[in-house]
Design a protein around this motif. Structure first.
Motif, mmCIF file in Angstrom:
data_model
loop_
_atom_site.group_PDB
_atom_site.id
_atom_site.type_symbol
_atom_site.label_atom_id
_atom_site.label_comp_id
_atom_site.label_asym_id
_atom_site.label_seq_id
_atom_site.Cartn_x
_atom_site.Cartn_y
_atom_site.Cartn_z
ATOM 1 N N ASN A 65 35.781 39.423 41.089
ATOM 2 C CA ASN A 65 34.929 39.703 40.385
ATOM 3 C C ASN A 65 35.441 40.070 40.266
ATOM 4 N N THR A 97 35.532 45.859 31.604
ATOM 5 C CA THR A 97 34.769 46.308 32.777
ATOM 6 C C THR A 97 35.632 47.155 33.698
ATOM 7 N N GLN A 155 35.261 51.037 34.716
ATOM 8 C CA GLN A 155 35.023 51.357 36.128
ATOM 9 C C GLN A 155 35.929 52.471 36.619
ATOM 10 N N SER A 206 24.814 40.905 39.819
ATOM 11 C CA SER A 206 25.734 41.933 39.347
ATOM 12 C C SER A 206 25.146 43.325 39.530
ATOM 13 N N ALA A 213 36.188 41.168 31.086
ATOM 14 C CA ALA A 213 36.526 41.558 32.456
ATOM 15 C C ALA A 213 37.456 42.768 32.451
ATOM 16 N N PHE A 215 27.201 45.829 41.876
ATOM 17 C CA PHE A 215 28.175 46.489 41.005
ATOM 18 C C PHE A 215 28.697 47.813 41.568
ATOM 19 N N ARG A 235 35.741 37.714 44.635
ATOM 20 C CA ARG A 235 34.599 37.110 44.106
ATOM 21 C C ARG A 235 34.183 35.826 44.819
ATOM 22 N N GLU A 288 30.133 43.659 31.867
ATOM 23 C CA GLU A 288 29.914 42.727 32.974
ATOM 24 C C GLU A 288 28.703 41.841 32.680
ATOM 25 N N ASP A 318 31.482 47.093 43.868
ATOM 26 C CA ASP A 318 32.635 46.586 43.138
ATOM 27 C C ASP A 318 33.373 47.733 42.453
#
Length: 371
Positions: free
Chosen positions: A2, A81, A85, A290, A78, A294, A6, A342, A297
């Protein structure tokens, strides 16, 4: 994984190979989507006396290519994201409130160029083959070990016994594969998180630089959070499997978004296209997965960047301490920074995986195999 990194619980036959070929959030919806389509195709073909199954090698190949193509198509989202993050690791707190998807996408195009949306994607593609192979092989070994150790040979076929093997064996296989290929996942994060200043010039340069500056174990920063992430996904996948097999409904119903939505939709609108229903429910299932995983992650991504490019460490108290630090400095919203891109990649990701896998399966079904 992910989330790249993942994964999920690996199931029997062709679906087992398919599960191990995909990763994390988008794949959670795609697996359910493809599983439903495979089951319906199998029933339809069986009535006509046909065998729709393809060999293990072809399944792995089709699943791997479909997953890689899907990740390439959704790579811009991706990368967005990942950039969101890790924003909380910056000292400029005021920049966090001004962040938006369009502003960040414009910045990438203007400052880094359009190709920068695919930073780290090559590592993601390179990660798929060894991850799939280790996951598939490890699952077979764990399954045999569990069945022989727990004397479950005579109980094969029973829902509870099969679920236990799928859950434990699949979870262990996922953690084994993630641990074996984790350095590639970490390098992908570091390449994707680079902005204007290029510290890592490529995959091999990143490996060499990390080992030289942070030691060999620097390649495994954040592994604990990754394994926790996999356990969370395995729990969700096991709960979904419970619904399918009628085991533990009180726990399973709360997690089985796909099955619940699909049943309700077909009850209310029985004439709707099966593909449309499966795509929609698979996408919503991916969104639910998700949302649930999340925060873990996000934490693992930040831990992967600890000490990167010679910067000082931000989180020094382990996994639990990192959670506390983020909540204290950014609030609960900080744990979901980057959730929108995401979400946006779930629907196209599921659709691309399905279309690519089905097309490749038709092409490969004509190739003779002894597997």
């Amino acid at each position: 994984m992910n989330m790249e990194a993942r994964v999920g619980v690996v199931v029997e036959g062709g679906q087992r190979a398919l599960n191990s070929a995909h990763g994390a959030v988008v794949d959670a919806g795609a697996r359910k989507f493809l599983q439903q389509q495979q089951q319906q195709q199998h029933e339809h073909s069986s009535k006509q006396g046909l065998n729709p199954q393809i060999g293990t090698v072809q399944q792995l190949l089709a699943g791997g290519i479909a997953g890689a193509f899907s990740k390439t198509c959704t790579a811009p989202l991706a990368r967005l994201t990942i950039l969101f993050q890790v924003q909380g690791m910056q000292s400029d707190v005021s920049a966090l409130s001004k962040a938006s998807i369009w502003r960040e996408a414009s910045r990438i195009i203007n400052e880094e160029g359009f190709k920068a949306f695919w930073k780290g994607n090559l590592v993601t593609i390179a990660h798929r083959l060894p991850y799939t192979a280790v996951n598939f092989y490890a699952y077979e070994r764990y399954k045999s070990f569990l069945q022989s150790t727990l004397c479950m040979e005579n109980q094969r076929g029973k829902a509870g016994a099969d679920l236990g093997v799928h859950f434990v064996g699949g979870g262990l296989a996922g953690m084994t594969a993630a641990s074996a290929t984790y350095p590639l996942d970490l390098v992908r994060t570091r390449l994707a998180a680079q902005r204007n200043t290029i510290y890592y010039r490529g995959i091999w340069h990143a490996f060499h630089t990390i080992c030289r500056e942070e030691g060999f174990f620097g390649l495994y920063k954040g592994l604990g959070a990754t394994l926790l992430f996999l356990i969370s996904l395995s729990l969700i996948a096991a709960a979904m499997q419970c619904v399918m097999q009628g085991v533990g409904p009180s726990i399973a119903i709360s997690f089985s978004v796909y099955e619940s939505l699909r049943s309700y939709w077909q009850l209310q609108r029985p004439d709707d296209s099966t593909i449309l229903v499966s795509l929609a429910c698979g996408s919503l299932s991916g969104i639910a997965s998700s949302t649930a995983t999340f925060p873990i992650d996000l934490v693992r991504r930040r831990m992967q960047l600890e000490g990167a490019a010679g910067r000082a460490r931000v989180y020094k108290t382990g996994l639990a301490g990192t959670f506390r630090h983020i909540i204290h400095s950014e609030g609960l919203r900080g744990l979901y920074r980057g959730i929108l891109p995401e979400y946006y990649k779930v629907v196209p990701g599921v659709g691309i995986v399905f279309m690519t896998y089905e097309t490749l399966k038709m092409l490969l079904s004509s190739i003779p195999t002894g597997y």
